[in-house]
Design an enzyme around this catalytic site. Sequence first.
Site, short mmCIF file in Angstrom:
data_model
loop_
_atom_site.label_atom_id
_atom_site.label_comp_id
_atom_site.label_asym_id
_atom_site.label_seq_id
_atom_site.Cartn_x
_atom_site.Cartn_y
_atom_site.Cartn_z
N GLY A 91 56.56 27.52 30.70
CA GLY A 91 55.18 27.92 30.95
C GLY A 91 54.97 29.40 30.74
N ASP A 92 56.02 30.10 30.34
CA ASP A 92 55.94 31.54 30.08
C ASP A 92 56.87 31.85 28.91
OD1 ASP A 92 55.63 34.46 30.58
OD2 ASP A 92 54.75 33.77 32.47
N ASP A 93 57.32 33.10 28.79
CA ASP A 93 58.16 33.48 27.67
C ASP A 93 59.46 32.69 27.67
OD1 ASP A 93 56.29 35.52 26.95
OD2 ASP A 93 57.19 36.82 28.47
#
Length: 478
Positions: free
Chosen positions: A257-259
């Site tokens: 959900g992020d990098d």
Amino acid sequence: MKTLTFQNSYIIGVISAILIFGSLVECRVPSSYNLNKVDYTAINCRKHSALLTDFGAVGDGKTLNTKAFNSAITNLSQYANDGGALLIVPPGKWLTGSFNLTSHFTLFLQKGAVILASQNEADWPQLPVLPSYGRGREAPDGRFSSLIFGTNLTDVIITGNNGTIDGQGSYWWDKFKQGQLKLTRPYLIEIMYSDQIQISNLTLVNSPSWFVHPIYSSNIIINGLTILAPLYVPNTDGINPDSSTNVRIEDNYIESGDDCIAIKSGWDEYGIKFGKPSQQIIIRRLTCISPKSAMIALGSEMSGGIQDVRAEDLTAINTESAIRIKSAVGRGAFVKDIFVKGMNLNTMKYVFWMTGSYGEHPDNKFDPKTLPNITGINYRDVIAKNVTIAGKLEGIANDPFTGICISNATIEMFVKKNAIVENGVHKVKLPWNCTDISGVTSNVHPQPCALLQEKKVDCPYPTDKLPIENVQFKTCSI
């Protein structure tokens, strides 16, 4: 700085799972366990070993095993100077709170073994803030310890036969979303102030926040991980080397959900004062899915500096951006000597994205006159399809991002249904948006912005090897 001292020849470490540890513990192996020989690769093999069950652990997914993990690691630490020790986590579901590793030690998860993180906050000790951050990243008062933690270690390995570590993060995600946490969420694995680290051949799922966080450390190999987080949960970064040197990240698959990978080195005035860069980092054969963020991010906390990052053979699918540079006034330091080649991208919002206005700050004590130096950013050999924006490159007024080079990049833009056709060509959103940057391009389609001058050039990629690339695994046996 410490250096790796691995032997050149392979050493076969024959590790028995039925050793007798004197008067400390008798290692009994239940007949239901598979005692077939298992080979694995590691930076070092171990002379001694034990099963987690020898220390009273129960793998029913309900019994809390924190005491068993701590007891096992404490007992095995006595072998640090006698060939080291290996703790075998057998098949089962092993519920536990946070526990600390020791030097010259291997945590090995057998196939079918699942370490389950407790959802009781009382099982997660509180840690002081990181000196290069000056506060908890999500809350000012500090942070929870990671599930698997270690500090001031030498030669520590977390590996297995594709066993699983499950952070059971839903409890933390809900409390974070509701603003009910006074401390920063725990990470899944964090190793601090350490040297010779291997994390490999595991499946990591549902971390409360970041998955793998080596910080203030050196000589790190992270390979063969499958990292899975829901694509809608923020701050579930996959691998975040932070103020660390000589790092090798290879053959990893990440859904986040992020990098997928974020390279960091401290936050504003705290990172500047601590002054420890992330450097000499090689990333190879990464596959990333991250609709809300980047395949590889540099920053935004980069106030100790980021230098000599090499990335190649990268695949991103349904990901917001490929390589993203995130900085801001007040960050100081530098992002320089970045080399990327061989990206295969499909369904992206951005291919190239840099921003000088990523303005999250730890407090209001940062100096707005302290500007970052972003220079020497090189990309080559890029194929991208179904792209919304080819490049969004935004430097800082009076502090432009310089030395950008892009060569041999073919980008197929996304075309909306019923798009306007002019002269037989579908109109698409402006493919490039550039301010306060300078550099060159060669053989890039669609044509880049005017600030990137056309020049026949192959963007450089280093031919020398980083020290960590010369480290070879040994074949070990259980």
